[in-house]
Design a protein around this motif. Sequence first.
Motif, PDB file in Angstrom:
ATOM      1  N   THR A  19      -7.983  -8.573 -14.433  1.00 51.29           N
ATOM      2  CA  THR A  19      -8.920  -9.370 -13.641  1.00 51.29           C
ATOM      3  C   THR A  19      -8.528  -9.188 -12.183  1.00 51.29           C
ATOM      4  OG1 THR A  19      -9.149 -10.976 -15.425  1.00 51.29           O
ATOM      5  CG2 THR A  19      -9.846 -11.680 -13.228  1.00 51.29           C
ATOM      6  N   GLU A  21      -9.916 -10.620  -9.251  1.00 52.72           N
ATOM      7  CA  GLU A  21      -9.915 -11.829  -8.431  1.00 52.72           C
ATOM      8  C   GLU A  21      -9.229 -12.956  -9.197  1.00 52.72           C
ATOM      9  OE1 GLU A  21     -13.382 -14.578  -6.540  1.00 52.72           O
ATOM     10  OE2 GLU A  21     -13.739 -12.422  -6.616  1.00 52.72           O
ATOM     11  N   LYS A  22      -8.080 -13.360  -8.717  1.00 50.07           N
ATOM     12  CA  LYS A  22      -7.309 -14.405  -9.393  1.00 50.07           C
ATOM     13  C   LYS A  22      -7.225 -15.633  -8.496  1.00 50.07           C
ATOM     14  CE  LYS A  22      -4.524 -10.889 -11.651  1.00 50.07           C
ATOM     15  NZ  LYS A  22      -4.986  -9.711 -10.933  1.00 50.07           N
ATOM     16  N   GLN A  78     -13.870 -11.024 -11.945  1.00 49.27           N
ATOM     17  CA  GLN A  78     -13.318 -12.366 -12.012  1.00 49.27           C
ATOM     18  C   GLN A  78     -13.356 -12.852 -13.449  1.00 49.27           C
ATOM     19  OE1 GLN A  78     -17.476 -14.053 -10.210  1.00 49.27           O
ATOM     20  NE2 GLN A  78     -15.707 -14.129  -8.941  1.00 49.27           N
TER      21      GLN A  78
END
Length: 129
Positions: A19, A21-22, A78
């Motif tokens: 992922t 976008e954390k 995301q």
Amino acid sequence: MREGVKYLPEMNCDVFLITLEKNEKHYSPTTMYQDYAISEDLFHWQSQSGTSDHSATARRYIEHKKRGHNILLFVREQKSRNSLACPYYFLGPADYVSHEGSRPVSFVWRLQNKMPAHLLRHTSNLIAQ
């Protein structure tokens, strides 16, 4: 599976579920890995936080070609959007380029297929922030 990596010995491969976008809402400080595209065919990925550079797991990644082992990358922008899970894009097989550090180990992978432009733009925007 919740770690983002699935080792499939019967298929002689590791599947990385990444992922880009954390945020703190969904990830703990020990899982806020620095995963991003360097270019359309190079990808920076960090191993799980407990993986040392001398572990059997790290050696499997580093020596994957010699062992006839495959590394397969799946990426999503995301975790969720509008309360729905986001899909992963299969980037294809990747080849080891380099690594540094330990716990986690930072790897650079060469993608055998170029990353789609929209994912490359998304990861570039994250790095600029």
